[in-house]
Motif scaffolding. Structure first.
Motif, PDB file in Angstrom:
ATOM      1  N   GLN A  32      -7.332 -56.602 -36.279  1.00  0.00           N
ATOM      2  CA  GLN A  32      -6.562 -56.034 -35.167  1.00  0.00           C
ATOM      3  C   GLN A  32      -5.087 -55.872 -35.551  1.00  0.00           C
ATOM      4  O   GLN A  32      -4.486 -54.829 -35.315  1.00  0.00           O
ATOM      5  CB  GLN A  32      -6.683 -56.927 -33.925  1.00  0.00           C
ATOM      6  CG  GLN A  32      -5.876 -56.451 -32.735  1.00  0.00           C
ATOM      7  CD  GLN A  32      -6.430 -55.193 -32.110  1.00  0.00           C
ATOM      8  OE1 GLN A  32      -7.634 -55.049 -31.969  1.00  0.00           O
ATOM      9  NE2 GLN A  32      -5.557 -54.276 -31.737  1.00  0.00           N
ATOM     10  N   VAL A  33      -4.524 -56.891 -36.168  1.00  0.00           N
ATOM     11  CA  VAL A  33      -3.113 -56.849 -36.561  1.00  0.00           C
ATOM     12  C   VAL A  33      -2.880 -55.821 -37.660  1.00  0.00           C
ATOM     13  O   VAL A  33      -1.873 -55.114 -37.666  1.00  0.00           O
ATOM     14  CB  VAL A  33      -2.643 -58.254 -36.995  1.00  0.00           C
ATOM     15  CG1 VAL A  33      -1.289 -58.209 -37.663  1.00  0.00           C
ATOM     16  CG2 VAL A  33      -2.619 -59.189 -35.805  1.00  0.00           C
ATOM     17  N   LEU A  34      -3.833 -55.699 -38.572  1.00  0.00           N
ATOM     18  CA  LEU A  34      -3.681 -54.772 -39.683  1.00  0.00           C
ATOM     19  C   LEU A  34      -3.981 -53.335 -39.279  1.00  0.00           C
ATOM     20  O   LEU A  34      -3.204 -52.425 -39.581  1.00  0.00           O
ATOM     21  CB  LEU A  34      -4.589 -55.181 -40.850  1.00  0.00           C
ATOM     22  CG  LEU A  34      -4.593 -54.244 -42.055  1.00  0.00           C
ATOM     23  CD1 LEU A  34      -3.204 -54.167 -42.685  1.00  0.00           C
ATOM     24  CD2 LEU A  34      -5.616 -54.711 -43.075  1.00  0.00           C
ATOM     25  N   PRO A  39     -12.922 -55.334 -35.372  1.00  0.00           N
ATOM     26  CA  PRO A  39     -14.300 -55.020 -35.772  1.00  0.00           C
ATOM     27  C   PRO A  39     -15.240 -55.587 -34.705  1.00  0.00           C
ATOM     28  O   PRO A  39     -15.676 -56.722 -34.780  1.00  0.00           O
ATOM     29  CB  PRO A  39     -14.456 -55.737 -37.115  1.00  0.00           C
ATOM     30  CG  PRO A  39     -13.516 -56.896 -37.014  1.00  0.00           C
ATOM     31  CD  PRO A  39     -12.377 -56.425 -36.153  1.00  0.00           C
ATOM     32  N   ASP A  40     -15.514 -54.796 -33.678  1.00  0.00           N
ATOM     33  CA  ASP A  40     -16.170 -55.318 -32.479  1.00  0.00           C
ATOM     34  C   ASP A  40     -17.695 -55.277 -32.504  1.00  0.00           C
ATOM     35  O   ASP A  40     -18.323 -55.444 -31.476  1.00  0.00           O
ATOM     36  CB  ASP A  40     -15.634 -54.606 -31.240  1.00  0.00           C
ATOM     37  CG  ASP A  40     -15.725 -53.102 -31.341  1.00  0.00           C
ATOM     38  OD1 ASP A  40     -16.209 -52.594 -32.363  1.00  0.00           O
ATOM     39  OD2 ASP A  40     -15.297 -52.418 -30.395  1.00  0.00           O
ATOM     40  N   THR A  41     -18.275 -55.078 -33.663  1.00  0.00           N
ATOM     41  CA  THR A  41     -19.732 -55.144 -33.779  1.00  0.00           C
ATOM     42  C   THR A  41     -20.085 -56.299 -34.707  1.00  0.00           C
ATOM     43  O   THR A  41     -19.266 -56.708 -35.549  1.00  0.00           O
ATOM     44  CB  THR A  41     -20.313 -53.840 -34.364  1.00  0.00           C
ATOM     45  OG1 THR A  41     -19.858 -53.697 -35.721  1.00  0.00           O
ATOM     46  CG2 THR A  41     -19.888 -52.620 -33.547  1.00  0.00           C
ATOM     47  N   PRO A  42     -21.284 -56.823 -34.598  1.00  0.00           N
ATOM     48  CA  PRO A  42     -21.691 -57.871 -35.546  1.00  0.00           C
ATOM     49  C   PRO A  42     -21.601 -57.401 -36.999  1.00  0.00           C
ATOM     50  O   PRO A  42     -21.207 -58.167 -37.881  1.00  0.00           O
ATOM     51  CB  PRO A  42     -23.141 -58.178 -35.142  1.00  0.00           C
ATOM     52  CG  PRO A  42     -23.196 -57.837 -33.690  1.00  0.00           C
ATOM     53  CD  PRO A  42     -22.292 -56.628 -33.544  1.00  0.00           C
ATOM     54  N   ILE A 101      -5.351 -45.041 -38.024  1.00  0.00           N
ATOM     55  CA  ILE A 101      -5.445 -46.485 -37.830  1.00  0.00           C
ATOM     56  C   ILE A 101      -4.242 -47.181 -38.443  1.00  0.00           C
ATOM     57  O   ILE A 101      -3.881 -46.952 -39.593  1.00  0.00           O
ATOM     58  CB  ILE A 101      -6.755 -47.077 -38.401  1.00  0.00           C
ATOM     59  CG1 ILE A 101      -6.929 -46.740 -39.887  1.00  0.00           C
ATOM     60  CG2 ILE A 101      -7.957 -46.593 -37.613  1.00  0.00           C
ATOM     61  CD1 ILE A 101      -8.085 -47.441 -40.546  1.00  0.00           C
ATOM     62  N   ALA A 102      -3.591 -47.989 -37.640  1.00  0.00           N
ATOM     63  CA  ALA A 102      -2.444 -48.770 -38.111  1.00  0.00           C
ATOM     64  C   ALA A 102      -2.071 -49.771 -37.032  1.00  0.00           C
ATOM     65  O   ALA A 102      -1.840 -49.385 -35.897  1.00  0.00           O
ATOM     66  CB  ALA A 102      -1.261 -47.873 -38.432  1.00  0.00           C
ATOM     67  N   GLY A 103      -2.046 -51.030 -37.417  1.00  0.00           N
ATOM     68  CA  GLY A 103      -1.584 -52.076 -36.515  1.00  0.00           C
ATOM     69  C   GLY A 103      -0.164 -52.469 -36.866  1.00  0.00           C
ATOM     70  O   GLY A 103       0.469 -51.878 -37.757  1.00  0.00           O
ATOM     71  N   ILE A 104       0.314 -53.501 -36.232  1.00  0.00           N
ATOM     72  CA  ILE A 104       1.690 -53.941 -36.421  1.00  0.00           C
ATOM     73  C   ILE A 104       1.984 -54.379 -37.859  1.00  0.00           C
ATOM     74  O   ILE A 104       3.091 -54.237 -38.353  1.00  0.00           O
ATOM     75  CB  ILE A 104       2.056 -55.050 -35.408  1.00  0.00           C
ATOM     76  CG1 ILE A 104       3.552 -55.283 -35.393  1.00  0.00           C
ATOM     77  CG2 ILE A 104       1.284 -56.322 -35.697  1.00  0.00           C
ATOM     78  CD1 ILE A 104       4.028 -56.083 -34.213  1.00  0.00           C
ATOM     79  N   ALA A 105       0.979 -54.891 -38.554  1.00  0.00           N
ATOM     80  CA  ALA A 105       1.181 -55.369 -39.925  1.00  0.00           C
ATOM     81  C   ALA A 105       0.835 -54.316 -40.977  1.00  0.00           C
ATOM     82  O   ALA A 105       0.946 -54.583 -42.178  1.00  0.00           O
ATOM     83  CB  ALA A 105       0.347 -56.622 -40.172  1.00  0.00           C
ATOM     84  N   PHE A 106       0.453 -53.121 -40.551  1.00  0.00           N
ATOM     85  CA  PHE A 106      -0.031 -52.099 -41.482  1.00  0.00           C
ATOM     86  C   PHE A 106       0.964 -51.785 -42.593  1.00  0.00           C
ATOM     87  O   PHE A 106       0.661 -51.931 -43.774  1.00  0.00           O
ATOM     88  CB  PHE A 106      -0.388 -50.817 -40.703  1.00  0.00           C
ATOM     89  CG  PHE A 106      -0.991 -49.751 -41.560  1.00  0.00           C
ATOM     90  CD1 PHE A 106      -2.344 -49.747 -41.821  1.00  0.00           C
ATOM     91  CD2 PHE A 106      -0.207 -48.738 -42.105  1.00  0.00           C
ATOM     92  CE1 PHE A 106      -2.915 -48.753 -42.611  1.00  0.00           C
ATOM     93  CE2 PHE A 106      -0.761 -47.747 -42.893  1.00  0.00           C
ATOM     94  CZ  PHE A 106      -2.124 -47.754 -43.142  1.00  0.00           C
TER      95      PHE A 106
END
Length: 133
Positions: A32-34, A39-42, A101-106
């Motif tokens: 999520q941060v990256l 990754p919301d699936t098994p 796709i890019a989170g705060i730590a990307f």
């Protein structure tokens, strides 16, 4: 390879160990941060944990190699880490370009992998120059 490679292996060992452990223990948080999405699936969680185990393995190899810099294995590890760092950069940038796709730590992570890749290249070049003498 000298003290510069020892420091490279030490830094890489610590940073990648932290990353690998985070992927094993809390993969959703790190992803999520990256990347800005969990990754919301098994299957996604399993893939993130497998990646964590792989990254942790690289960390162990780097940490153990920091005291054995003269051998071919250390030179091979520098080359492998060079490939790894620039592959991570390419994969992340491609994900950003294609999917946004890019989170705060990307960007800090991209910059860190570029820096580590350049450091690997410098160590590899220094090693080649020493071997040519």
């Amino acid at each position: 390879m000298a003290a510069n490679a020892r420091l490279l292996f030490s830094v890489t060992g610590v940073v990648e160990a932290a990353t690998g452990l985070a992927l094993l223990i809390a993969p959703a948080l790190l992803v999520q941060v990256l990347l800005g999405a969990a990754p919301d699936t098994p299957a996604g969680m399993t893939a993130a944990r497998v990646a964590g185990a792989a990254v942790l393995s690289l960390a162990v190899a780097c940490w153990l190699a920091r005291d054995d810099l003269a051998g071919k294995a250390a030179k091979g590890l520098v080359t492998a880490m060079l490939f790894y760092n620039f592959a991570v950069v390419a994969i992340l940038i491609l994900g950003w370009i294609r999917h946004g796709i890019a989170g705060i730590a990307f960007w800090p992570v991209v910059a860190a992998h570029i820096a580590l890749g350049v450091w690997c290249a410098a160590c590899g070049l220094a090693s080649s120059r020493i071997a040519d003498r």
